[in-house]
Design an enzyme around this catalytic site. Sequence first.
Site, short mmCIF file in Angstrom:
data_model
loop_
_atom_site.label_atom_id
_atom_site.label_comp_id
_atom_site.label_asym_id
_atom_site.label_seq_id
_atom_site.Cartn_x
_atom_site.Cartn_y
_atom_site.Cartn_z
CG ASP A 3 2.84 4.16 -3.88
OD1 ASP A 3 2.67 5.58 -3.34
OD2 ASP A 3 2.24 3.48 -3.64
CG HIS A 16 -4.82 0.70 -8.28
ND1 HIS A 16 -5.56 0.64 -7.75
CD2 HIS A 16 -3.90 1.25 -7.08
CE1 HIS A 16 -6.29 1.20 -6.79
NE2 HIS A 16 -4.96 1.70 -6.47
CG HIS A 72 -2.04 0.55 1.22
ND1 HIS A 72 -2.75 1.80 0.16
CD2 HIS A 72 -3.03 1.85 2.19
CE1 HIS A 72 -3.35 2.19 0.32
NE2 HIS A 72 -4.06 1.84 1.71
N1 ACO Z 1 5.14 -6.53 -10.06
C1 ACO Z 1 4.88 -7.46 -11.00
N2 ACO Z 1 3.55 -8.34 -11.12
C2 ACO Z 1 2.57 -7.42 -10.68
C3 ACO Z 1 2.76 -6.26 -9.69
C4 ACO Z 1 3.86 -5.76 -9.88
N3 ACO Z 1 4.06 -4.86 -8.99
N4 ACO Z 1 1.35 -6.40 -9.91
C5 ACO Z 1 0.69 -7.39 -9.87
N5 ACO Z 1 1.48 -8.01 -10.59
C6 ACO Z 1 0.98 -9.08 -11.24
C7 ACO Z 1 0.82 -10.13 -9.96
O1 ACO Z 1 1.77 -10.93 -10.36
C8 ACO Z 1 -0.54 -11.50 -10.96
O2 ACO Z 1 0.14 -12.69 -12.15
P1 ACO Z 1 -1.07 -13.59 -12.14
O3 ACO Z 1 -2.13 -13.67 -12.40
O4 ACO Z 1 0.48 -14.14 -13.54
O5 ACO Z 1 -0.63 -14.35 -10.86
C9 ACO Z 1 -1.50 -10.60 -11.68
O6 ACO Z 1 -0.44 -9.20 -11.23
C10 ACO Z 1 -2.29 -9.84 -10.36
O7 ACO Z 1 -1.50 -9.31 -9.15
P2 ACO Z 1 -2.36 -9.26 -7.57
O8 ACO Z 1 -0.90 -9.50 -7.08
O9 ACO Z 1 -2.95 -10.45 -7.00
O10 ACO Z 1 -3.03 -8.05 -7.97
P3 ACO Z 1 -3.68 -6.65 -6.52
O11 ACO Z 1 -4.84 -6.49 -7.13
O12 ACO Z 1 -4.15 -8.52 -5.55
O13 ACO Z 1 -2.46 -6.08 -6.75
C11 ACO Z 1 -1.41 -4.26 -6.09
C12 ACO Z 1 -2.46 -4.94 -6.04
C13 ACO Z 1 -0.99 -4.61 -4.10
C14 ACO Z 1 -1.04 -3.44 -6.18
C15 ACO Z 1 -0.51 -4.93 -6.91
O14 ACO Z 1 -0.29 -4.52 -8.23
C16 ACO Z 1 1.07 -4.82 -6.05
O15 ACO Z 1 2.26 -5.05 -5.20
N6 ACO Z 1 1.90 -4.02 -6.73
C17 ACO Z 1 3.13 -3.62 -6.27
C18 ACO Z 1 3.28 -2.76 -4.82
C19 ACO Z 1 2.44 -1.04 -5.34
O16 ACO Z 1 2.79 -0.63 -6.04
N7 ACO Z 1 1.98 -0.77 -4.25
C20 ACO Z 1 0.85 0.65 -4.61
C21 ACO Z 1 -0.64 0.71 -4.89
S1 ACO Z 1 -1.28 2.00 -5.07
C22 ACO Z 1 -1.42 2.66 -2.59
O17 ACO Z 1 -1.50 1.49 -3.01
C23 ACO Z 1 -0.98 3.85 -2.67
#
Ligand code: ACO
Length: 376
Positions: free
Chosen positions: A313, A262, A223
């Site tokens: 971010d 996201h 987050h």
């Molecule tokens: N880098 C690489 N792969 C990613 C990323 C990433 N940043 N984000 C998502 N993916 C991929 C996952 O590996 C997954 O792939 P798969 O289906 O082949 O396993 C798919 O995309 C879906 O990802 P989830 O983690 O299930 O998506 P979720 O909706 O649960 O997560 C989140 C959203 C937590 C923001 C995620 O995109 C992430 O971890 N991003 C990096 C952290 C980040 O930047 N957080 C800030 C978000 S904005 C905020 O809170 C202010």
Amino acid sequence: MSGEHKGGLEDVVVSTSDICLIDGNEGRLVYRGYDVDELVEHSSFEEVVYLLWHGGLPTRKELVAHTRALASTANRRLPPKLLAILRALPRKTTPMEVLRTGVSALSAFDPDAADNSRDATLRKSIRLTAQLPTLVAAWERIRRGKTPVAPDPRLGLAANFLAMMRGARPSPLAVKTFDVGLILHADHEFNASTFAARVTAATLSDVHSAITSAIGALKGPLHGGANEQVMRMVERIKTPVRAEAWIRKALADKARVMGFGHRVYRVEDPRARHLRRLATELGRQTGDTSAVEILDIVARLVSADKHIYPNVDLYSGAAYASMGIPTDAFTPIFAISRVAGWTAHVMEQHANNRLIRPRSEYTGSTHLAYVPLDRR
Ligand code: ACO
């Protein structure tokens, strides 16, 4: 997880709300009916706070009174005993831990602490929004062995915060950029920290407890903590020429790249666009655009490879770093802004409350026979 739910409450609508709309397909963010693009162009953080709390834009007179309340020394200053608590903390305590502890402790000094009426919660929300920047800046000074800088009621929230952090007047571009950053982070529907705040508020607990819960949720790297992790990545990459090889390896290793993806946006987060522009302008002013150049290369490669796009971010840290803000203060800065949204949500929750208490689908054993200790 059973086939019926996707986990993480994805796509679950928990409640109605009039505060914030995210259109994840169009890449639009709307506060109380106003597109953030418009607000970034024409508004100030103080005005956006009013909008979130009161549901509409203020008249000139209302804005003056509201801005004055947020800037007053009475509301911005920290109780001396709170400063004593900060001084007692180990210097290695992170700014986010200090913020969580400080907000919790502030309730002990708040004259309205136990009063959950709308008027009292509004007064506490003004104080919290005014105090959070002082708290973050005070810790920055204390941990460096310096004396905290007193808040200046003649300065707006952005300029005052930067002045308290650095002990010097910031440039107009830094103030403008910081203010836009505050506007862009002020609310984001039922994100994890806001949901945490609403869950706490829904037990009819008070606003300080709700904001303490929210800060705990914001701290995590999935987050608000992502902006710090992005900057650590930039520090590891070091120069734009190394960026492509570095990120290709990270992608090959299936690493999660911070600042991308996201739960709601399927396109680029609209906030990232503004922050990229501002980080670029600031970099030009300070004569170092390498962080943005690195992030642009990373963005191009990650988007092409994974079809996930920059979120809020990705570029915020590059802008804050140009202002001389240390990396571990990025997430507290997120909180300085988001407290506006959190408190708006607490007020909305209290206005039409029902305890938030979902169910789990039990997947454990159900009829085990108890085995005495000496027979296990
Ligand atoms: N880098 C690489 N792969 C990613 C990323 C990433 N940043 N984000 C998502 N993916 C991929 C996952 O590996 C997954 O792939 P798969 O289906 O082949 O396993 C798919 O995309 C879906 O990802 P989830 O983690 O299930 O998506 P979720 O909706 O649960 O997560 C989140 C959203 C937590 C923001 C995620 O995109 C992430 O971890 N991003 C990096 C952290 C980040 O930047 N957080 C800030 C978000 S904005 C905020 O809170 C202010």
